[in-house]
Design a protein around this motif. Structure first.
Motif, mmCIF file in Angstrom:
data_model
loop_
_atom_site.group_PDB
_atom_site.id
_atom_site.type_symbol
_atom_site.label_atom_id
_atom_site.label_comp_id
_atom_site.label_asym_id
_atom_site.label_seq_id
_atom_site.Cartn_x
_atom_site.Cartn_y
_atom_site.Cartn_z
ATOM 1 N N GLY A 93 0.991 -0.632 -0.251
ATOM 2 C CA GLY A 93 -0.243 -0.391 0.558
ATOM 3 C C GLY A 93 0.740 1.256 0.036
ATOM 4 O O GLY A 93 1.726 1.253 -0.135
ATOM 5 N N LYS A 94 0.308 2.541 0.380
ATOM 6 C CA LYS A 94 0.657 3.767 0.073
ATOM 7 C C LYS A 94 1.086 4.363 1.463
ATOM 8 O O LYS A 94 1.173 5.573 1.484
ATOM 9 C CB LYS A 94 0.027 4.443 -1.079
ATOM 10 C CG LYS A 94 0.256 3.895 -2.424
ATOM 11 C CD LYS A 94 0.086 4.712 -3.296
ATOM 12 C CE LYS A 94 -0.578 4.141 -4.991
ATOM 13 N NZ LYS A 94 -0.487 5.130 -5.804
ATOM 14 N N HIS A 95 0.362 3.745 2.165
ATOM 15 C CA HIS A 95 0.616 4.767 3.934
ATOM 16 C C HIS A 95 1.164 4.070 4.674
ATOM 17 O O HIS A 95 1.139 2.889 4.947
ATOM 18 C CB HIS A 95 -1.150 4.811 3.942
ATOM 19 C CG HIS A 95 -1.527 5.102 5.458
ATOM 20 N ND1 HIS A 95 -1.266 6.129 5.536
ATOM 21 C CD2 HIS A 95 -1.799 4.768 6.585
ATOM 22 C CE1 HIS A 95 -2.139 7.558 6.592
ATOM 23 N NE2 HIS A 95 -2.104 5.455 7.189
ATOM 24 N N GLU A 96 1.964 5.018 5.245
ATOM 25 C CA GLU A 96 3.266 4.560 5.902
ATOM 26 C C GLU A 96 2.176 5.367 6.839
ATOM 27 O O GLU A 96 1.597 6.044 7.334
ATOM 28 C CB GLU A 96 4.316 5.442 5.922
ATOM 29 C CG GLU A 96 4.638 4.853 4.856
ATOM 30 C CD GLU A 96 6.470 4.947 4.579
ATOM 31 O OE1 GLU A 96 6.492 6.105 4.957
ATOM 32 O OE2 GLU A 96 7.304 4.675 4.315
ATOM 33 N N SER A 97 2.686 3.905 7.912
ATOM 34 C CA SER A 97 1.933 4.932 10.062
ATOM 35 C C SER A 97 2.579 3.781 11.082
ATOM 36 O O SER A 97 2.939 2.386 10.578
ATOM 37 C CB SER A 97 0.179 4.182 9.956
ATOM 38 O OG SER A 97 0.156 4.939 10.584
ATOM 39 N N ILE A 98 3.159 4.913 12.180
ATOM 40 C CA ILE A 98 3.372 3.820 13.010
ATOM 41 C C ILE A 98 2.926 4.543 13.902
ATOM 42 O O ILE A 98 2.313 6.161 14.653
ATOM 43 C CB ILE A 98 5.489 4.932 13.491
ATOM 44 C CG1 ILE A 98 6.132 4.137 12.214
ATOM 45 C CG2 ILE A 98 5.264 4.193 14.563
ATOM 46 C CD1 ILE A 98 7.193 4.979 12.467
ATOM 47 N N ILE A 99 2.138 3.196 14.993
ATOM 48 C CA ILE A 99 1.382 4.125 15.887
ATOM 49 C C ILE A 99 1.111 3.543 17.424
ATOM 50 O O ILE A 99 1.714 1.284 17.093
ATOM 51 C CB ILE A 99 -0.708 3.442 15.289
ATOM 52 C CG1 ILE A 99 -0.338 4.572 14.730
ATOM 53 C CG2 ILE A 99 -1.105 4.144 17.227
ATOM 54 C CD1 ILE A 99 -2.480 4.368 14.066
ATOM 55 N N GLY A 100 1.504 3.383 18.159
ATOM 56 C CA GLY A 100 2.167 2.648 19.729
ATOM 57 C C GLY A 100 2.753 4.368 21.005
ATOM 58 O O GLY A 100 2.595 5.372 20.685
ATOM 59 N N ARG A 101 2.842 3.146 21.928
ATOM 60 C CA ARG A 101 3.293 4.205 23.628
ATOM 61 C C ARG A 101 4.534 3.402 24.031
ATOM 62 O O ARG A 101 4.410 1.812 23.501
ATOM 63 C CB ARG A 101 1.912 4.377 23.937
ATOM 64 C CG ARG A 101 1.130 2.843 24.057
ATOM 65 C CD ARG A 101 0.468 3.510 25.337
ATOM 66 N NE ARG A 101 -0.036 2.045 26.129
ATOM 67 C CZ ARG A 101 -0.244 0.860 26.381
ATOM 68 N NH1 ARG A 101 1.186 0.795 27.226
ATOM 69 N NH2 ARG A 101 -0.557 0.213 27.173
ATOM 70 N N LYS A 102 4.974 3.910 24.580
ATOM 71 C CA LYS A 102 5.929 3.406 25.232
ATOM 72 C C LYS A 102 4.659 1.968 26.392
ATOM 73 O O LYS A 102 4.090 2.280 26.716
ATOM 74 C CB LYS A 102 6.789 4.271 26.477
ATOM 75 C CG LYS A 102 7.950 4.211 27.187
ATOM 76 C CD LYS A 102 8.423 5.144 27.732
ATOM 77 C CE LYS A 102 9.137 5.072 29.337
ATOM 78 N NZ LYS A 102 8.727 4.136 29.899
ATOM 79 N N VAL A 103 5.853 1.372 26.867
ATOM 80 C CA VAL A 103 5.515 0.178 27.871
ATOM 81 C C VAL A 103 6.009 1.186 28.862
ATOM 82 O O VAL A 103 6.979 0.924 29.602
ATOM 83 C CB VAL A 103 6.964 -0.868 27.378
ATOM 84 C CG1 VAL A 103 6.083 -2.046 28.874
ATOM 85 C CG2 VAL A 103 6.114 -1.770 25.959
#
Length: 299
Positions: A93-103
């Motif tokens: 796909g063309k969509h880049e995404s990073i979703i996260g948080r610190k443990v």
């Protein structure tokens, strides 16, 4: 009564020893939970180490897929272009995404929500010329000893942002153990002409001061055109491309470890202004500086 001279007490051998200069510079060591990790070109001028306790994340490089899991530690040399995904994400796909948080301490990794993974990542550099390694995705088996070390590092990441001396030793011990167990032929240093090595050291020390090809050719005692051709043959970069690469590596380090604004970082790296800095950064990193700061520092 015979005595031992001070000279012999200092070093009884007459044979001169030479050692490679290895200087591990830690850029970051973080432990996150990732929900989305879809990136298409994570080429950067520093090393990475990855380890996930939970399955689900993948690294894609030249048609091959490496799976992140509890049994595998991944080592990625500088300037390796690779893609990442979690689960069945469509990497085309063309969509880049990073979703996260610190443990956080309250998290129980073994009970992570579906399609989320824990992700320990360490960014570091080895300094010149050891950052000039063969690109690729390399793996090391996570032995029980390395697993115990990783667990202690994860606790340090959860508890604090300041790493004391022993915690830094543990991180560097992990890095050393990983590097000792990957292929010896990834190191390209021996193939570089000594005259080019001298010029590269000059760049490392003076990259923010504006260095011309003529000045560098003089350090190698060569004509400018001959020097430029030899530099490109040995490194794969033109002289000015390598200078730009060195500047951007330093800029990434400042983003991780300073509170400088983008304008201040641009000035520290020897750019005329922020526009020139942003243009060069995007050419090297494939994203602009603000996107890198907000997203790719956590991958």
């Amino acid at each position: 009564m015979n005595t031992i001279s001070d000279k012999i007490k200092a070093d009884p051998s007459e044979v001169r020893q030479e050692f490679s200069n290895i200087n591990i510079k830690l850029l970051c060591c973080r432990y996150w939970i990732l929900q989305t990790w879809q990136c298409f070109d994570l080429s950067v001028p520093f090393w990475r180490i990855y380890h996930n306790s939970t399955d689900g994340a993948q690294i894609h490089f030249k048609g091959q897929t490496t799976y992140l899991n509890e049994q595998t530690i991944v080592i990625i040399p500088p300037n390796t272009s690779f893609s990442t995904s979690i689960g069945n994400t469509n990497i085309n796909g063309k969509h880049e995404s990073i979703i996260g948080r610190k443990v956080e301490e309250r998290d129980t990794i073994s009970n992570s929500i579906q399609n989320r993974v824990d992700h320990l990542f360490i960014h570091f550099s080895l300094g010149f010329p050891l950052d000039f390694a063969q690109t690729g995705i390399f793996t090391v088996s996570c032995t029980s000893e390395l697993g115990d070390l990783i667990e202690k590092i994860k606790i340090s990441c959860i508890e604090d942002t300041h790493f004391d001396l022993l915690e830094c030793f543990r991180i560097k011990q992990l890095i050393n153990s990983c590097l000792l167990n990957i292929e010896e032929n990834i190191w390209n240093v021996a193939a570089i002409d000594q005259r080019i090595l001298v010029a590269m050291r000059t760049i490392e020390r003076n990259f923010n001061q504006g260095i011309s090809n003529a000045v560098l050719a003089n350090t190698a005692n060569m004509a400018v055109n001959s020097f430029s051709r030899l530099f490109k043959t040995n490194t794969g970069f033109s002289v000015q491309q390598y200078i730009a690469k060195t500047k951007i590596e330093f800029a990434c380090n400042l983003m991780h470890h300073s509170h400088q604004t983008m304008d201040e970082i641009a000035y520290s790296c020897g750019f005329y202004d922020r526009h020139h800095f942003s243009k060069t950064f995007k050419r090297q990193m494939k994203v602009n500086p603000s996107y890198y700061f907000k997203n790719l520092m956590i991958s």
